[in-house]
Write a protein that holds these residues in place. Structure first.
Motif, PDB file in Angstrom:
ATOM      1  N   MET A   1      47.299  49.300  27.690  1.00 51.46           N
ATOM      2  CA  MET A   1      48.177  50.040  28.551  1.00 51.46           C
ATOM      3  C   MET A   1      47.859  49.741  30.016  1.00 51.46           C
ATOM      4  SD  MET A   1      50.165  51.508  26.415  1.00 51.46           S
ATOM      5  CE  MET A   1      49.875  50.162  25.299  1.00 51.46           C
ATOM      6  N   CYS A   2      46.576  49.609  30.306  1.00 49.03           N
ATOM      7  CA  CYS A   2      46.186  49.306  31.689  1.00 49.03           C
ATOM      8  C   CYS A   2      46.760  47.972  32.142  1.00 49.03           C
ATOM      9  CB  CYS A   2      44.669  49.308  31.825  1.00 49.03           C
ATOM     10  SG  CYS A   2      43.925  50.920  31.662  1.00 49.03           S
ATOM     11  N   ALA A   3      46.734  46.987  31.248  1.00 46.49           N
ATOM     12  CA  ALA A   3      47.268  45.670  31.603  1.00 46.49           C
ATOM     13  C   ALA A   3      48.770  45.746  31.872  1.00 46.49           C
ATOM     14  CB  ALA A   3      46.975  44.679  30.485  1.00 46.49           C
ATOM     15  N   LEU A   4      49.487  46.525  31.066  1.00 48.08           N
ATOM     16  CA  LEU A   4      50.925  46.672  31.292  1.00 48.08           C
ATOM     17  C   LEU A   4      51.211  47.382  32.607  1.00 48.08           C
ATOM     18  CD1 LEU A   4      52.229  47.616  27.743  1.00 48.08           C
ATOM     19  CD2 LEU A   4      52.652  45.507  29.005  1.00 48.08           C
ATOM     20  N   ARG A   5      50.449  48.425  32.896  1.00 45.16           N
ATOM     21  CA  ARG A   5      50.647  49.124  34.176  1.00 45.16           C
ATOM     22  C   ARG A   5      50.422  48.166  35.340  1.00 45.16           C
ATOM     23  NH1 ARG A   5      47.231  52.930  32.055  1.00 45.16           N
ATOM     24  NH2 ARG A   5      48.363  54.490  30.906  1.00 45.16           N
ATOM     25  N   GLY A   6      49.347  47.394  35.253  1.00 45.63           N
ATOM     26  CA  GLY A   6      49.049  46.433  36.310  1.00 45.63           C
ATOM     27  C   GLY A   6      50.148  45.399  36.477  1.00 45.63           C
ATOM     28  N   TYR A   7      50.692  44.926  35.371  1.00 44.57           N
ATOM     29  CA  TYR A   7      51.778  43.954  35.412  1.00 44.57           C
ATOM     30  C   TYR A   7      52.994  44.519  36.153  1.00 44.57           C
ATOM     31  CZ  TYR A   7      55.767  41.236  33.804  1.00 44.57           C
ATOM     32  OH  TYR A   7      56.929  40.506  33.752  1.00 44.57           O
ATOM     33  N   PHE A   8      53.414  45.705  35.757  1.00 47.82           N
ATOM     34  CA  PHE A   8      54.593  46.292  36.397  1.00 47.82           C
ATOM     35  C   PHE A   8      54.340  46.670  37.848  1.00 47.82           C
ATOM     36  CE2 PHE A   8      55.915  46.942  31.958  1.00 47.82           C
ATOM     37  CZ  PHE A   8      57.150  46.327  32.035  1.00 47.82           C
ATOM     38  N   ARG A   9      53.151  47.173  38.144  1.00 49.15           N
ATOM     39  CA  ARG A   9      52.849  47.569  39.514  1.00 49.15           C
ATOM     40  C   ARG A   9      52.661  46.367  40.431  1.00 49.15           C
ATOM     41  NH1 ARG A   9      50.557  52.189  41.324  1.00 49.15           N
ATOM     42  NH2 ARG A   9      51.118  51.111  43.208  1.00 49.15           N
ATOM     43  N   ASN A  10      51.896  45.373  39.982  1.00 47.88           N
ATOM     44  CA  ASN A  10      51.514  44.260  40.846  1.00 47.88           C
ATOM     45  C   ASN A  10      52.485  43.089  40.801  1.00 47.88           C
ATOM     46  OD1 ASN A  10      49.169  45.718  41.537  1.00 47.88           O
ATOM     47  ND2 ASN A  10      48.132  44.950  39.733  1.00 47.88           N
ATOM     48  N   GLU A  11      52.859  42.641  39.607  1.00 47.22           N
ATOM     49  CA  GLU A  11      53.714  41.464  39.508  1.00 47.22           C
ATOM     50  C   GLU A  11      55.190  41.797  39.685  1.00 47.22           C
ATOM     51  OE1 GLU A  11      52.837  38.537  36.585  1.00 47.22           O
ATOM     52  OE2 GLU A  11      50.741  39.158  36.470  1.00 47.22           O
ATOM     53  N   LYS A  12      55.607  42.926  39.177  1.00 45.36           N
ATOM     54  CA  LYS A  12      57.017  43.313  39.293  1.00 45.36           C
ATOM     55  C   LYS A  12      57.258  44.287  40.440  1.00 45.36           C
ATOM     56  CE  LYS A  12      58.511  40.805  36.002  1.00 45.36           C
ATOM     57  NZ  LYS A  12      59.403  39.681  36.285  1.00 45.36           N
ATOM     58  N   GLU A  13      56.186  44.737  41.074  1.00 48.09           N
ATOM     59  CA  GLU A  13      56.240  45.619  42.242  1.00 48.09           C
ATOM     60  C   GLU A  13      57.047  46.896  41.996  1.00 48.09           C
ATOM     61  OE1 GLU A  13      57.496  43.163  45.507  1.00 48.09           O
ATOM     62  OE2 GLU A  13      55.645  42.015  45.458  1.00 48.09           O
ATOM     63  N   VAL A  14      56.874  47.481  40.819  1.00 48.52           N
ATOM     64  CA  VAL A  14      57.526  48.742  40.488  1.00 48.52           C
ATOM     65  C   VAL A  14      56.657  49.871  41.045  1.00 48.52           C
ATOM     66  CG1 VAL A  14      58.318  50.238  38.618  1.00 48.52           C
ATOM     67  CG2 VAL A  14      58.543  47.754  38.409  1.00 48.52           C
ATOM     68  N   GLU A  15      57.258  50.805  41.735  1.00 48.69           N
ATOM     69  CA  GLU A  15      56.513  51.925  42.313  1.00 48.69           C
ATOM     70  C   GLU A  15      55.833  52.751  41.232  1.00 48.69           C
ATOM     71  OE1 GLU A  15      56.030  52.656  45.562  1.00 48.69           O
ATOM     72  OE2 GLU A  15      57.060  50.777  46.028  1.00 48.69           O
ATOM     73  N   LYS A  16      54.657  53.277  41.545  1.00 50.32           N
ATOM     74  CA  LYS A  16      53.869  54.059  40.592  1.00 50.32           C
ATOM     75  C   LYS A  16      54.670  55.219  40.007  1.00 50.32           C
ATOM     76  CE  LYS A  16      49.505  56.523  40.165  1.00 50.32           C
ATOM     77  NZ  LYS A  16      48.280  56.930  40.834  1.00 50.32           N
ATOM     78  N   ASP A  17      55.455  55.887  40.815  1.00 51.71           N
ATOM     79  CA  ASP A  17      56.242  57.032  40.348  1.00 51.71           C
ATOM     80  C   ASP A  17      57.353  56.642  39.375  1.00 51.71           C
ATOM     81  OD1 ASP A  17      54.664  58.685  41.883  1.00 51.71           O
ATOM     82  OD2 ASP A  17      56.099  58.812  43.537  1.00 51.71           O
ATOM     83  N   ASN A  18      57.663  55.349  39.300  1.00 52.03           N
ATOM     84  CA  ASN A  18      58.730  54.877  38.419  1.00 52.03           C
ATOM     85  C   ASN A  18      58.213  54.236  37.139  1.00 52.03           C
ATOM     86  OD1 ASN A  18      60.771  55.683  40.179  1.00 52.03           O
ATOM     87  ND2 ASN A  18      60.576  53.816  41.365  1.00 52.03           N
TER      88      ASN A  18
END
Length: 45
Positions: A1-18
């Protein structure tokens, strides 16, 4: 789950609240143990 969160936050630049990613279970862990792990993971992020 941590890896997926990192992917969306860092590579896809999705805001944490989203982003909400949560595992359903983990092999070998009781339901209560899994709840504790999820809570600790959420608090760390």
């Amino acid at each position: 789950m941590c890896a997926l969160r990192g992917y969306f936050r860092n590579e896809k630049e999705v805001e944490k609240d989203n982003v909400y990613i949560s595992s359903y279970w983990k092999s070998g862990v009781t339901e209560d143990g899994h709840k504790v792990m999820k809570r600790e993971d959420a608090e760390a992020n």
